[in-house]
Motif scaffolding. Structure first.
Motif, PDB file in Angstrom:
ATOM      1  N   ALA A   1      49.333  48.976  34.825  1.00 44.58           N
ATOM      2  CA  ALA A   1      49.853  48.779  36.182  1.00 44.58           C
ATOM      3  C   ALA A   1      49.157  47.601  36.846  1.00 44.58           C
ATOM      4  CB  ALA A   1      49.636  50.050  37.007  1.00 44.58           C
ATOM      5  N   LYS A   2      49.896  46.907  37.719  1.00 41.29           N
ATOM      6  CA  LYS A   2      49.328  45.778  38.470  1.00 41.29           C
ATOM      7  C   LYS A   2      48.271  46.280  39.446  1.00 41.29           C
ATOM      8  CE  LYS A   2      52.020  42.749  40.214  1.00 41.29           C
ATOM      9  NZ  LYS A   2      53.108  42.107  40.969  1.00 41.29           N
ATOM     10  N   ARG A   3      47.193  45.520  39.575  1.00 43.82           N
ATOM     11  CA  ARG A   3      46.139  45.901  40.523  1.00 43.82           C
ATOM     12  C   ARG A   3      46.558  45.610  41.954  1.00 43.82           C
ATOM     13  NH1 ARG A   3      40.353  44.119  37.787  1.00 43.82           N
ATOM     14  NH2 ARG A   3      40.689  45.094  35.752  1.00 43.82           N
ATOM     15  N   ASP A   4      47.253  44.512  42.142  1.00 46.95           N
ATOM     16  CA  ASP A   4      47.694  44.105  43.483  1.00 46.95           C
ATOM     17  C   ASP A   4      49.214  44.102  43.486  1.00 46.95           C
ATOM     18  OD1 ASP A   4      48.169  43.075  45.939  1.00 46.95           O
ATOM     19  OD2 ASP A   4      46.876  41.319  45.731  1.00 46.95           O
TER      20      ASP A   4
ATOM     21  N   PHE B   1      33.899  31.001  36.943  1.00 48.10           N
ATOM     22  CA  PHE B   1      33.804  31.980  35.878  1.00 48.10           C
ATOM     23  C   PHE B   1      34.987  32.938  35.922  1.00 48.10           C
ATOM     24  CE2 PHE B   1      29.488  30.427  36.173  1.00 48.10           C
ATOM     25  CZ  PHE B   1      29.116  30.328  34.838  1.00 48.10           C
ATOM     26  N   GLN B   2      35.426  33.297  34.717  1.00 46.61           N
ATOM     27  CA  GLN B   2      36.620  34.123  34.582  1.00 46.61           C
ATOM     28  C   GLN B   2      36.481  35.457  35.316  1.00 46.61           C
ATOM     29  OE1 GLN B   2      37.336  35.796  30.631  1.00 46.61           O
ATOM     30  NE2 GLN B   2      39.481  35.137  30.766  1.00 46.61           N
ATOM     31  N   THR B   3      35.321  36.080  35.201  1.00 41.72           N
ATOM     32  CA  THR B   3      35.124  37.386  35.851  1.00 41.72           C
ATOM     33  C   THR B   3      35.220  37.275  37.363  1.00 41.72           C
ATOM     34  OG1 THR B   3      33.646  38.038  34.036  1.00 41.72           O
ATOM     35  CG2 THR B   3      33.546  39.336  36.063  1.00 41.72           C
ATOM     36  N   GLU B   4      34.606  36.230  37.941  1.00 46.03           N
ATOM     37  CA  GLU B   4      34.642  36.053  39.393  1.00 46.03           C
ATOM     38  C   GLU B   4      36.052  35.740  39.878  1.00 46.03           C
ATOM     39  OE1 GLU B   4      31.825  32.972  40.004  1.00 46.03           O
ATOM     40  OE2 GLU B   4      30.087  34.235  39.530  1.00 46.03           O
ATOM     41  N   LEU B   5      36.802  34.960  39.098  1.00 44.37           N
ATOM     42  CA  LEU B   5      38.184  34.660  39.476  1.00 44.37           C
ATOM     43  C   LEU B   5      39.050  35.913  39.451  1.00 44.37           C
ATOM     44  CD1 LEU B   5      38.715  31.297  37.551  1.00 44.37           C
ATOM     45  CD2 LEU B   5      38.474  31.597  40.022  1.00 44.37           C
ATOM     46  N   ALA B   6      38.770  36.804  38.494  1.00 41.58           N
ATOM     47  CA  ALA B   6      39.531  38.047  38.410  1.00 41.58           C
ATOM     48  C   ALA B   6      39.290  38.922  39.631  1.00 41.58           C
ATOM     49  CB  ALA B   6      39.165  38.797  37.130  1.00 41.58           C
TER      50      ALA B   6
ATOM     51  N   SER C   1      43.235  41.260  36.306  1.00 44.55           N
ATOM     52  CA  SER C   1      42.423  41.406  35.104  1.00 44.55           C
ATOM     53  C   SER C   1      42.003  40.044  34.560  1.00 44.55           C
ATOM     54  CB  SER C   1      43.220  42.158  34.037  1.00 44.55           C
ATOM     55  OG  SER C   1      44.340  41.375  33.632  1.00 44.55           O
ATOM     56  N   LYS C   2      41.003  40.062  33.664  1.00 38.29           N
ATOM     57  CA  LYS C   2      40.574  38.830  33.023  1.00 38.29           C
ATOM     58  C   LYS C   2      41.667  38.265  32.124  1.00 38.29           C
ATOM     59  CE  LYS C   2      36.759  40.655  31.386  1.00 38.29           C
ATOM     60  NZ  LYS C   2      35.452  40.781  30.686  1.00 38.29           N
ATOM     61  N   GLN C   3      42.483  39.156  31.534  1.00 29.47           N
ATOM     62  CA  GLN C   3      43.585  38.694  30.705  1.00 29.47           C
ATOM     63  C   GLN C   3      44.612  37.930  31.536  1.00 29.47           C
ATOM     64  OE1 GLN C   3      42.298  41.744  30.664  1.00 29.47           O
ATOM     65  NE2 GLN C   3      41.326  41.700  28.621  1.00 29.47           N
ATOM     66  N   THR C   4      44.820  38.352  32.790  1.00 27.22           N
ATOM     67  CA  THR C   4      45.740  37.622  33.662  1.00 27.22           C
ATOM     68  C   THR C   4      45.211  36.229  33.966  1.00 27.22           C
ATOM     69  OG1 THR C   4      46.542  39.683  34.669  1.00 27.22           O
ATOM     70  CG2 THR C   4      46.868  37.643  35.923  1.00 27.22           C
ATOM     71  N   ILE C   5      43.889  36.129  34.180  1.00 26.22           N
ATOM     72  CA  ILE C   5      43.288  34.821  34.434  1.00 26.22           C
ATOM     73  C   ILE C   5      43.508  33.914  33.222  1.00 26.22           C
ATOM     74  CG2 ILE C   5      41.132  33.578  34.817  1.00 26.22           C
ATOM     75  CD1 ILE C   5      42.111  35.049  37.273  1.00 26.22           C
ATOM     76  N   MET C   6      43.322  34.427  32.025  1.00 31.83           N
ATOM     77  CA  MET C   6      43.521  33.631  30.821  1.00 31.83           C
ATOM     78  C   MET C   6      44.960  33.151  30.724  1.00 31.83           C
ATOM     79  SD  MET C   6      41.284  35.850  28.048  1.00 31.83           S
ATOM     80  CE  MET C   6      41.803  34.781  26.701  1.00 31.83           C
ATOM     81  N   ARG C   7      45.892  34.014  31.043  1.00 30.76           N
ATOM     82  CA  ARG C   7      47.308  33.654  30.966  1.00 30.76           C
ATOM     83  C   ARG C   7      47.658  32.588  32.003  1.00 30.76           C
ATOM     84  NH1 ARG C   7      48.952  38.292  31.315  1.00 30.76           N
ATOM     85  NH2 ARG C   7      49.616  38.420  33.505  1.00 30.76           N
ATOM     86  N   LEU C   8      47.117  32.738  33.213  1.00 26.92           N
ATOM     87  CA  LEU C   8      47.379  31.741  34.261  1.00 26.92           C
ATOM     88  C   LEU C   8      46.756  30.394  33.900  1.00 26.92           C
ATOM     89  CD1 LEU C   8      46.777  33.922  37.460  1.00 26.92           C
ATOM     90  CD2 LEU C   8      48.975  33.254  36.467  1.00 26.92           C
ATOM     91  N   MET C   9      45.577  30.411  33.300  1.00 24.01           N
ATOM     92  CA  MET C   9      44.915  29.172  32.914  1.00 24.01           C
ATOM     93  C   MET C   9      45.704  28.440  31.836  1.00 24.01           C
ATOM     94  SD  MET C   9      42.327  28.472  34.762  1.00 24.01           S
ATOM     95  CE  MET C   9      41.109  29.189  35.865  1.00 24.01           C
TER      96      MET C   9
ATOM     97  N   GLU D   1      29.249  30.221  28.827  1.00 19.04           N
ATOM     98  CA  GLU D   1      27.860  30.102  29.277  1.00 19.04           C
ATOM     99  C   GLU D   1      27.295  31.504  29.359  1.00 19.04           C
ATOM    100  OE1 GLU D   1      25.583  29.041  33.404  1.00 19.04           O
ATOM    101  OE2 GLU D   1      27.081  27.573  32.712  1.00 19.04           O
ATOM    102  N   ASP D   2      26.307  31.785  28.498  1.00 17.35           N
ATOM    103  CA  ASP D   2      25.761  33.147  28.391  1.00 17.35           C
ATOM    104  C   ASP D   2      26.882  34.149  28.125  1.00 17.35           C
ATOM    105  OD1 ASP D   2      23.216  32.164  28.910  1.00 17.35           O
ATOM    106  OD2 ASP D   2      23.418  32.474  31.085  1.00 17.35           O
ATOM    107  N   ARG D   3      27.763  33.741  27.246  1.00 17.54           N
ATOM    108  CA  ARG D   3      28.905  34.567  26.815  1.00 17.54           C
ATOM    109  C   ARG D   3      29.871  34.876  27.950  1.00 17.54           C
ATOM    110  NH1 ARG D   3      26.496  39.427  23.207  1.00 17.54           N
ATOM    111  NH2 ARG D   3      25.249  39.702  25.082  1.00 17.54           N
ATOM    112  N   ARG D   4      29.825  34.036  28.992  1.00 12.06           N
ATOM    113  CA  ARG D   4      30.763  34.174  30.110  1.00 12.06           C
ATOM    114  C   ARG D   4      31.702  32.967  30.106  1.00 12.06           C
ATOM    115  NH1 ARG D   4      27.448  34.081  35.212  1.00 12.06           N
ATOM    116  NH2 ARG D   4      29.410  34.730  36.232  1.00 12.06           N
ATOM    117  N   ARG D   5      33.012  33.216  30.105  1.00 11.85           N
ATOM    118  CA  ARG D   5      34.010  32.166  30.078  1.00 11.85           C
ATOM    119  C   ARG D   5      34.131  31.502  31.448  1.00 11.85           C
ATOM    120  NH1 ARG D   5      36.376  29.149  26.447  1.00 11.85           N
ATOM    121  NH2 ARG D   5      36.408  31.016  25.092  1.00 11.85           N
ATOM    122  N   TRP D   6      34.112  30.159  31.459  1.00 13.07           N
ATOM    123  CA  TRP D   6      34.301  29.432  32.714  1.00 13.07           C
ATOM    124  C   TRP D   6      35.404  28.391  32.544  1.00 13.07           C
ATOM    125  CZ3 TRP D   6      33.796  24.262  32.051  1.00 13.07           C
ATOM    126  CH2 TRP D   6      32.942  23.789  31.061  1.00 13.07           C
TER     127      TRP D   6
END
Length: 331
Positions: free
Chosen positions: A3-6, A30-35, A41-49, A65-70
């Motif tokens: 389900a959509k979060r928003d 960073f992907q997590t902060e954008l989510a 979700s982080k998967q949505t950020i990847m798809r939008l990118m 960076e430290d295993r965090r996607r930016w």
């Protein structure tokens, strides 16, 4: 499918906000902060990118960076204004600080401009212009002047200053029945005690010879007409750090304030760039001050009643020539 979060947002809306944020701030995101920011979700950020990368190509950088996607957008140039969200907030604070002087026409245009900039920067907190939490500062004044009906005069005075043009000003000073026309060269617009003044040179009929310096209260100006005459006169620059409007050469004064609330009030403030405060044995305070506005200083001292006393003053020597500024009215 999860389900959509928003539920109120659309994919297109998120894509637009994400792209504007990347354009406005060229730092790493960073992907997590954008989510969290987009409430997705982080998967949505990847798809939008991937959608953005399909348009901008290799200008969209990404790594770990430290295993965090930016992600980082490196456009050819910044936004034309070069603004970021923090600078927009500074502009909002400046709007709040100047609000008591701004005519309503100017306030609306400033608010609209800030709103458009906020939308371009995708800063949702800054888009609440006019909302309950929009203003960071508020001023409560006694006897505020509404400059809305004087907007045209202010605009003409600024134009005259920028273009170096002589203007005709029809003016009615406080306590006078008759209007007076001034041939006027604008030097500087000054704000003091909740009022706006035009400081400049009053000219003779030839529009060339300076009669004297003069300060005109904008709210008492009845008419402003720009002439086809241009002036190259150098109008003396006033010092904002001086006490009151500049009326004469600098003079030195000493004022004693009685102990109590008045002394505390004086201690807490800077009255002029050239001042010295001395604590007295009885709890009072002695203020030594240099000013070009002796009449205003006398009126200010009288406003404290018996709690303030002007001890002595440095006055011009007998026969000394002074260049007095004619204040049409300072109240």
């Amino acid at each position: 499918m999860p389900a959509k979060r928003d539920m109120d947002s659309t994919t297109g809306g998120k894509l637009l906000r994400l792209f504007l944020r990347l354009m406005a701030d060229r730092n790493r995101h960073f992907q997590t902060e954008l989510a969290v920011w987009l409430n997705c979700s982080k998967q949505t950020i990847m798809r939008l990118m991937r959608e953005i990368e399909g348009v901008v190509g290799d200008r969209l950088k990404t790594d770990l960076e430290d295993r965090r996607r930016w992600y980082q957008l490196c456009p050819d140039s910044r936004m034309p204004l070069g603004l970021d969200c923090e600078e927009l907030r500074f502009l909002q604070i400046c709007r709040d600080l100047a609000c008591s002087y701004l005519p309503s026409q100017v306030q609306r245009r400033v608010d609209d401009s800030l709103f458009r900039l906020a939308m371009q920067l995708a800063d949702t907190s800054a888009t609440q212009i006019g909302g309950e939490h929009a203003a960071r500062f508020a001023f409560f004044s006694k006897g505020r002047i509404d400059y809305t009906p004087h907007f045209e005069h202010i605009d003409l005075l600024i134009r005259a200053r920028e273009e170096g043009r002589v203007c005709r000003i029809l003016y009615k000073a406080a306590g006078r029945r008759e209007e007076k026309e001034h041939r006027f060269v604008v030097g500087r617009m000054i704000c003091m005690n909740g009022a706006i003044y035009a400081l400049g040179s009053d000219l003779e009929n030839d529009d060339l010879t300076v009669r004297h310096m003069v300060s005109l209260a904008v709210h008492r100006i009845l008419e402003v007409r720009l002439t086809d005459h241009f002036s190259t006169l150098a109008v003396p620059e006033p010092s904002p750090g001086m006490f009151g409007l500049p009326w004469h050469e600098p003079r030195h004064f000493r004022v004693r304030f009685a102990p109590g609330k008045v002394a505390d009030y004086v201690r807490e403030r800077i009255w002029a760039d050239e001042q010295r405060l001395e604590d007295l044995p009885d709890g009072g305070v002695l203020l030594e001050i240099t000013t070009c506005s002796e009449p205003e200083l006398h009126a200010w001292v009288r406003s404290f009643g018996d709690s303030a006393e002007l001890l002595d003053a440095e006055t011009p020597a007998q026969g000394e020539k002074t260049d007095e500024l004619q204040a049409e009215d300072s109240l």
